[in-house]
Scaffold this active site. Structure first.
Site, short mmCIF file in Angstrom:
data_model
loop_
_atom_site.label_atom_id
_atom_site.label_comp_id
_atom_site.label_asym_id
_atom_site.label_seq_id
_atom_site.Cartn_x
_atom_site.Cartn_y
_atom_site.Cartn_z
N HIS A 157 102.77 61.88 98.74
CA HIS A 157 103.32 60.80 99.54
C HIS A 157 104.76 61.11 99.94
O HIS A 157 105.15 60.93 101.10
CB HIS A 157 103.33 59.47 98.76
N LYS A 184 90.89 45.85 95.30
CA LYS A 184 91.24 46.95 94.40
C LYS A 184 91.86 46.43 93.12
O LYS A 184 92.52 45.39 93.11
CB LYS A 184 92.29 47.86 95.05
N ARG A 225 94.88 65.14 104.07
CA ARG A 225 94.62 66.20 103.10
C ARG A 225 93.43 67.06 103.50
O ARG A 225 93.34 68.21 103.10
CB ARG A 225 94.36 65.58 101.72
N SER A 282 96.39 59.16 94.17
CA SER A 282 96.85 58.27 93.10
C SER A 282 95.76 58.06 92.06
O SER A 282 96.02 58.03 90.86
CB SER A 282 97.29 56.93 93.68
#
Length: 166
Positions: free
Chosen positions: A17, A41, A91, A128
């Site tokens: 990040h 979440k 990514r 994460s």
């Protein structure tokens, strides 16, 4: 002023990040790190803790603002804050496949553009979720997170929300 937003839940913020945010800071006059909350979440850290870790970590970069995104559409948040671009790190091609429809929708809703920045090779594996899992299982995550995050993860600090409840 060219203003961009880097949105995310940042639970926790990690070096991947940081690398994308730092590059965005070189492209825009101001970068808002908009810390979001998805109520579907389960978070390890509260919104306050996630914002505090981001502020501590990003304090040395110029033109960075950390704030909660709040509820509602990202496109509307961008309109309200006068943001011309959303910056997203990619990514892999699966990230692109996931992000492209949202980028197109955001542009059609409010005209905000999305800028994709490819992750540096040594960060493409970071997420994460993976960092939290490796940490819980006793793995060394010190190369992947800022010191303020590492300190909190290793201490097993409860979030501010957990402290209020307990």
């Amino acid at each position: 002023m060219r203003r961009a937003v880097c949105p995310g839940s940042f639970d926790p913020i990690h070096n991947g990040h940081l690398e994308v945010i730092a590059r965005a800071a070189g492209l825009f006059d101001e970068v808002i790190v908009a810390v979001s909350t998805n109520y579907a979440k389960k978070y390890r850290f509260s919104l306050e803790d996630r914002m505090e870790m981001a502020r501590e970590t990003l304090a040395s970069l110029r033109g960075i603002i950390v704030e909660p995104m709040g509820e509602g559409l990202l496109a509307e948040y961008c309109r309200h804050r006068g943001v011309s671009a959303i910056v997203k790190g990619l990514r892999s091609s699966s990230d692109f496949d996931y992000e492209l429809p949202m980028a197109t929708m955001n542009r059609q809703l409010t005209g905000v553009e999305t800028v994709f920045l490819p992750a540096e090779a040594h960060y493409v594996h970071l997420s994460s979720t993976l960092i939290k899992e490796v940490n819980v299982l006793g793995g060394d995550i010190s190369d992947f997170v800022p010191k303020s995050v590492l300190r909190r993860l290793l201490a097993g600090e409860p979030s501010a929300e957990q402290q209020r409840k307990g």
